[in-house]
Design an enzyme around this catalytic site. Structure first.
Site, PDB file in Angstrom:
ATOM      1  N   HIS A   1       3.928 -67.580  45.789  1.00  0.00           N
ATOM      2  CA  HIS A   1       3.851 -68.000  47.193  1.00  0.00           C
ATOM      3  C   HIS A   1       4.696 -69.248  47.447  1.00  0.00           C
ATOM      4  CE1 HIS A   1      -0.064 -70.553  46.506  1.00  0.00           C
ATOM      5  NE2 HIS A   1       0.991 -71.329  46.426  1.00  0.00           N
TER       6      HIS A   1
ATOM      7  N   ASP B   1       2.241 -76.668  55.504  1.00  0.00           N
ATOM      8  CA  ASP B   1       0.937 -76.036  55.687  1.00  0.00           C
ATOM      9  C   ASP B   1      -0.198 -77.059  55.755  1.00  0.00           C
ATOM     10  OD1 ASP B   1       1.329 -76.708  53.003  1.00  0.00           O
ATOM     11  OD2 ASP B   1       1.296 -74.658  52.292  1.00  0.00           O
TER      12      ASP B   1
ATOM     13  N   ASN C   1       1.619 -67.144  41.948  1.00  0.00           N
ATOM     14  CA  ASN C   1       1.807 -65.758  42.402  1.00  0.00           C
ATOM     15  C   ASN C   1       3.073 -65.616  43.240  1.00  0.00           C
ATOM     16  OD1 ASN C   1       1.155 -66.971  44.798  1.00  0.00           O
ATOM     17  ND2 ASN C   1      -0.803 -65.924  45.091  1.00  0.00           N
TER      18      ASN C   1
ATOM     19  N   GLU D   1       1.290 -65.737  51.079  1.00  0.00           N
ATOM     20  CA  GLU D   1       0.756 -65.092  49.889  1.00  0.00           C
ATOM     21  C   GLU D   1       1.368 -63.695  49.704  1.00  0.00           C
ATOM     22  OE1 GLU D   1      -0.921 -66.796  47.897  1.00  0.00           O
ATOM     23  OE2 GLU D   1      -2.654 -67.802  48.767  1.00  0.00           O
TER      24      GLU D   1
HETATM   25  C1  F6R Z   1       1.990 -76.849  49.266  1.00  0.00           C
HETATM   26  C2  F6R Z   1       2.439 -75.474  49.212  1.00  0.00           C
HETATM   27  C3  F6R Z   1       2.237 -74.588  48.023  1.00  0.00           C
HETATM   28  C4  F6R Z   1       2.550 -75.258  46.690  1.00  0.00           C
HETATM   29  C5  F6R Z   1       2.297 -74.286  45.536  1.00  0.00           C
HETATM   30  C6  F6R Z   1       2.548 -74.928  44.183  1.00  0.00           C
HETATM   31  O1  F6R Z   1       2.317 -77.436  50.523  1.00  0.00           O
HETATM   32  O2  F6R Z   1       2.942 -75.058  50.170  1.00  0.00           O
HETATM   33  O3  F6R Z   1       3.060 -73.458  48.184  1.00  0.00           O
HETATM   34  O4  F6R Z   1       3.882 -75.690  46.683  1.00  0.00           O
HETATM   35  O5  F6R Z   1       0.969 -73.844  45.579  1.00  0.00           O
HETATM   36  O6  F6R Z   1       1.578 -75.899  43.972  1.00  0.00           O
HETATM   37  P1  F6R Z   1       1.632 -76.890  42.717  1.00  0.00           P
HETATM   38  O7  F6R Z   1       2.828 -77.752  42.908  1.00  0.00           O
HETATM   39  O8  F6R Z   1       0.348 -77.668  42.802  1.00  0.00           O
HETATM   40  O9  F6R Z   1       1.730 -76.016  41.506  1.00  0.00           O
END
Ligand code: F6R
Length: 243
Positions: free
Chosen positions: A138, A67, A136, A143
């Site tokens: 994702h 992303d 959540n 989402e």
């Molecule tokens: C990042 C991504 C997100 C993160 C998720 C967890 O490229 O796709 O899905 O993997 O938000 O983020 P952290 O590791 O910061 O808790």
């Protein structure tokens, strides 16, 4: 689904890096799907160490990231391009022409998404997809919702994601409200998936996503249907499940 219990964040990072390096050693021309966020930072640091020790060669590797924020350019230190360059690309012998992220500066969402779908297709498919897990549920920026989106799409970030990400920005107002993300079908098409998760604050979502119902309300739950998923989680993240 295979769950590997790590002692702590460092142990998780070493184990995950070893799985990725095994992939690169077994197939030097592999396609890696990569993630950003705080969880994989230690994994990338271990991969850099292995490269510096002469144990890893990234010259044949292609990468596609999950992303990118819409509206942030590559020089912005909160863009995911900047993150990847800072944590991995600039520190190993990867060919930058073979590293891909959605184009956050393309204002036409339809074009940005179609272009990225073509980029992913042209790689021939992801061999190993690295994922983190949002609070959540994702994965990428898919989402909670009513459906599993198939391919790259533009998402409005939820309030909880904006709140979680604001720690990286000077203020909450500066957190972008939209992002381009790979879709669930594309993620599920990866031959192998490696999800890293750490910390007690992720324990309840680990239980919900991997031991609960498969539902787009918890996007990561779809991984229960993939035939080759490895979850490397530390003890704190696994504290609500019995292994
Ligand atoms: C990042 C991504 C997100 C993160 C998720 C967890 O490229 O796709 O899905 O993997 O938000 O983020 P952290 O590791 O910061 O808790």
């Amino acid at each position: 689904m295979k769950i590997i219990k790590a002692k702590d964040y460092d142990d998780m990072s070493r184990k995950a890096a070893n799985i990725i390096s095994a992939q690169i050693i077994m197939k030097p021309s592999c396609v890696l799907g990569l993630a950003t966020g705080s969880t994989p930072i230690g994994t990338y640091a271990r991969l850099v160490e292995q490269y510096q020790q002469g144990d890893l060669d990234f010259s044949g590797v292609t990468t596609v990231n999950l992303d990118e924020y819409k509206g942030l350019n590559r020089e912005n230190d909160q863009s995911y391009y900047y993150f990847m360059n800072d944590n991995l690309f600039s520190k190993v012998n990867i060919d930058l022409k073979k590293t891909f992220l959605p184009d956050g500066m393309e204002p036409d969402a339809k074009k940005a998404c179609e272009d990225y779908n073509r980029v992913i297709a042209a790689t021939g498919g992801v061999d190993l997809q690295l994922l983190g897990l949002g609070h959540n549920g994702h994965i990428g920026f898919n989402e909670p919702g009513e459906v599993f989106e198939a391919e790259t799409h533009c998402v409005d970030l939820t309030e909880s994601t904006i709140a979680a990400n604001k720690r990286f920005f000077a203020s909450e107002e500066e957190v972008p409200r939209q992002a381009y993300t790979m879709g669930i079908k594309t993620i599920m098409q990866a031959k192998k998936i490696l999800l890293v998760v750490s910390g007690a604050d992720k324990a309840s979502i680990v239980k919900e996503a991997f031991y609960g119902a498969i539902t787009p309300r918890v996007q990561a739950s779809v991984l229960q249907l993939h035939k080759d998923v490895i979850i490397v989680a530390d003890e704190a993240a696994l504290s609500e499940v019995c292994l």
